[in-house]
Every structure is written in C-alpha cells, then in structure tokens.
Design a protein around this motif. Structure first.
Motif, PDB file in Angstrom:
ATOM      1  N   LEU A  17       1.061  -1.297  -0.233  1.00 43.62           N
ATOM      2  CA  LEU A  17       0.289   0.178   0.083  1.00 43.62           C
ATOM      3  C   LEU A  17       0.463   1.216   0.148  1.00 43.62           C
ATOM      4  O   LEU A  17       0.443   1.843  -0.889  1.00 43.62           O
ATOM      5  N   ILE A  18       2.350   1.282   0.468  1.00 41.98           N
ATOM      6  CA  ILE A  18       3.094   2.168   1.165  1.00 41.98           C
ATOM      7  C   ILE A  18       3.244   3.179  -0.609  1.00 41.98           C
ATOM      8  O   ILE A  18       3.642   3.640  -0.969  1.00 41.98           O
ATOM      9  N   VAL A  19       3.873   1.693  -1.073  1.00 40.02           N
ATOM     10  CA  VAL A  19       5.011   1.861  -2.518  1.00 40.02           C
ATOM     11  C   VAL A  19       3.199   2.228  -3.435  1.00 40.02           C
ATOM     12  O   VAL A  19       4.057   3.417  -3.986  1.00 40.02           O
ATOM     13  N   VAL A  20       2.237   1.540  -3.192  1.00 43.33           N
ATOM     14  CA  VAL A  20       0.927   2.027  -4.779  1.00 43.33           C
ATOM     15  C   VAL A  20       0.876   3.110  -4.157  1.00 43.33           C
ATOM     16  O   VAL A  20       0.814   4.172  -5.331  1.00 43.33           O
ATOM     17  N   THR A  21       0.913   3.738  -2.967  1.00 42.95           N
ATOM     18  CA  THR A  21       0.766   4.658  -2.584  1.00 42.95           C
ATOM     19  C   THR A  21       1.732   6.203  -3.608  1.00 42.95           C
ATOM     20  O   THR A  21       0.893   6.862  -4.097  1.00 42.95           O
ATOM     21  N   ALA A  22       2.885   5.998  -3.288  1.00 42.48           N
ATOM     22  CA  ALA A  22       3.489   6.219  -3.222  1.00 42.48           C
ATOM     23  C   ALA A  22       4.005   6.794  -4.979  1.00 42.48           C
ATOM     24  O   ALA A  22       4.004   7.717  -5.667  1.00 42.48           O
ATOM     25  N   ARG A  23       4.076   5.295  -5.274  1.00 44.60           N
ATOM     26  CA  ARG A  23       4.288   5.742  -6.886  1.00 44.60           C
ATOM     27  C   ARG A  23       2.190   6.534  -7.355  1.00 44.60           C
ATOM     28  O   ARG A  23       3.090   7.486  -8.635  1.00 44.60           O
ATOM     29  N   GLU A  24       1.428   6.593  -7.293  1.00 41.72           N
ATOM     30  CA  GLU A  24       0.666   7.157  -7.219  1.00 41.72           C
ATOM     31  C   GLU A  24       0.828   8.890  -7.335  1.00 41.72           C
ATOM     32  O   GLU A  24       0.106   9.679  -8.317  1.00 41.72           O
ATOM     33  N   LEU A  25       0.960   9.184  -5.966  1.00 37.05           N
ATOM     34  CA  LEU A  25       1.161  10.870  -5.314  1.00 37.05           C
ATOM     35  C   LEU A  25       1.751  11.205  -6.821  1.00 37.05           C
ATOM     36  O   LEU A  25       1.988  12.034  -6.973  1.00 37.05           O
ATOM     37  N   ALA A  26       2.848  10.276  -6.597  1.00 32.84           N
ATOM     38  CA  ALA A  26       4.324  10.352  -7.466  1.00 32.84           C
ATOM     39  C   ALA A  26       4.224  10.880  -9.151  1.00 32.84           C
ATOM     40  O   ALA A  26       4.183  12.106  -9.702  1.00 32.84           O
ATOM     41  N   GLU A  27       3.309  10.219  -9.775  1.00 29.16           N
ATOM     42  CA  GLU A  27       2.776   9.875 -10.927  1.00 29.16           C
ATOM     43  C   GLU A  27       2.029  11.329 -11.318  1.00 29.16           C
ATOM     44  O   GLU A  27       1.551  12.319 -12.227  1.00 29.16           O
ATOM     45  N   VAL A  34       6.311  13.448  -2.797  1.00 31.23           N
ATOM     46  CA  VAL A  34       5.685  12.129  -1.987  1.00 31.23           C
ATOM     47  C   VAL A  34       6.187  12.739  -0.386  1.00 31.23           C
ATOM     48  O   VAL A  34       7.597  12.878  -0.434  1.00 31.23           O
ATOM     49  N   THR A  35       6.154  12.919   0.171  1.00 32.31           N
ATOM     50  CA  THR A  35       6.916  13.622   2.116  1.00 32.31           C
ATOM     51  C   THR A  35       6.204  11.916   2.925  1.00 32.31           C
ATOM     52  O   THR A  35       4.620  11.640   2.229  1.00 32.31           O
ATOM     53  N   THR A  36       6.871  11.319   3.558  1.00 34.11           N
ATOM     54  CA  THR A  36       6.183  10.591   4.788  1.00 34.11           C
ATOM     55  C   THR A  36       4.708  11.496   5.294  1.00 34.11           C
ATOM     56  O   THR A  36       3.772  10.081   5.497  1.00 34.11           O
ATOM     57  N   ARG A  37       4.593  12.082   5.447  1.00 33.47           N
ATOM     58  CA  ARG A  37       3.477  13.218   6.284  1.00 33.47           C
ATOM     59  C   ARG A  37       2.472  12.948   5.267  1.00 33.47           C
ATOM     60  O   ARG A  37       1.285  12.238   5.243  1.00 33.47           O
ATOM     61  N   ARG A  38       2.697  12.921   4.386  1.00 36.58           N
ATOM     62  CA  ARG A  38       1.476  13.274   2.930  1.00 36.58           C
ATOM     63  C   ARG A  38       1.193  11.316   2.934  1.00 36.58           C
ATOM     64  O   ARG A  38      -0.324  10.993   2.550  1.00 36.58           O
ATOM     65  N   LEU A  39       2.327  10.767   3.057  1.00 35.24           N
ATOM     66  CA  LEU A  39       1.472   9.072   2.861  1.00 35.24           C
ATOM     67  C   LEU A  39       1.163   8.574   3.852  1.00 35.24           C
ATOM     68  O   LEU A  39      -0.048   7.615   3.898  1.00 35.24           O
ATOM     69  N   ALA A  40       1.601   9.306   4.693  1.00 33.14           N
ATOM     70  CA  ALA A  40       0.828   8.752   6.227  1.00 33.14           C
ATOM     71  C   ALA A  40      -0.822   8.668   6.044  1.00 33.14           C
ATOM     72  O   ALA A  40      -1.638   8.555   6.406  1.00 33.14           O
TER      73      ALA A  40
END
Length: 192
Positions: A17-27, A34-40
């Motif tokens: 979930l972390i990887v998918v979310t980071a990827r989506e946010l980056a795209e 992509v920050t840990t705060r936004r991912l959290a």
C-alpha cells in the motif's frame, strides 16, 4: 493461519500500500510531493508505521524502482515475443521501452534518475534490475555482432533509448519523429 503468518501478511499488505500510494502520488504530482507525512495521511497510518517499513523516501523510491523494473521487463518481453525476426524484435523492444518510459514517468525517474539506494551493475544488484537488463539483452544479443560483447552492446543501445526517452519527455525532440528515430537507431546499431 497462525498469528505470526497473519501479521506477516498484514505487514506485506501495508508495504504494498505504501509503494502503490507513493507511486500514484509521484505520477500525479511528482516526487517532490511524496513525503512521509503525505503518505501517512493517504494510507491512514502514522508516520512511525511508514518508518517501520522504510527508513525514508529514498527506500520508497527504491521499492518503486524495483516494481518498475519488473514491469519494464515484462513489457519488453511481451512486445518482443509478438515480433517476427530480429529487426522486428529490436524495434518492438525499443518501442516498448519508450512507451513504458512515457506512460510511467515517475517510475522511470525512480529507476534511472533518482537515488533509490539501489546498486546498479554490481554483484549485489537486486534481481528485478538484473532481469530488466536481461530482458533487453535477450533480444539485443542477436544483433550485437560477433565482434561486440552482448552486454556492452545492450548498454549502448539502452543508453540510446534512455536518451530518447529523456529528451522526448523534456520536449527537446520533435514528437512527430519518434518512430523514425527508433528505425534509425535499429538501422545503425543492429547487425541484421
């Protein structure tokens, strides 16, 4: 299923979930977003939970890169499997590579532009990265020529594709000539 197995499965699910979310946010917004705060916030876990999976953004970029390497290898192999003859396979490889780079710019950046902490071209290179290179070499070895090491030829061809992908994305090349560039690359480098 034991409690230990369930916890391991839940941990693996969170990591995905972390990887998918980071990827989506980056795209969507680029890697700066992509920050840990936004991912959290997006995955609805605390920042310490993220840090229990990844030490920081660098490792998350690395995880996205590994996922992308597997996808790139699959795309290249699928494209070359449908092509008939060496020239058609090399052309299909080049087009699949460039399409992947264009369709997944943030993942492509994670693979080849950003520091994800992954070692390239070394003994300890992770398998997905080795496999992505192998997916190129499988086809390119047929057209390298007898006097050229297949690995070196693959590096040269890959560098050319990377240059085309990067220059096209940054609009330094005219988009209408993309197919002709691939044909020229295949004509000039591949021994057919």
């Amino acid at each position: 299923m034991s409690v230990q197995e369930r916890k391991q499965r839940e941990r693996a699910d969170r990591e995905r979930l972390i990887v998918v979310t980071a990827r989506e946010l980056a795209e969507q917004q680029g890697w700066d977003a992509v920050t840990t705060r936004r991912l959290a916030e997006r995955i609805e876990y605390s920042q310490p939970v993220l840090y229990s999976h990844f030490k920081g953004k660098r490792e998350i970029i690395g995880a996205v890169a590994l996922q992308g390497a597997s996808e790139l290898a699959s795309a290249v192999r699928a494209a070359t499997a449908k092509a008939d003859g060496p020239r058609a396979r090399v052309t299909a490889l080049a087009l699949a590579y460039l399409d992947y780079a264009a369709d997944n710019p943030a993942v492509y950046d994670a693979l080849f532009q950003l520091d994800g902490g992954l070692p390239y071209a070394r003994e300890d290179t992770p398998e997905p990265l080795k496999d992505a290179f192998a997916s190129l070499q499988e086809t390119l070895a047929e057209v390298a020529g007898e006097d050229v090491h297949p690995g070196m030829f693959t590096e040269l061809f890959w560098a050319s594709l990377h240059g085309l992908a990067t220059l096209t994305r940054t609009r330094r090349l005219l988009p209408g000539d993309a197919l002709r560039r691939v044909e020229l690359l295949v004509d000039r480098l591949a021994v057919l």
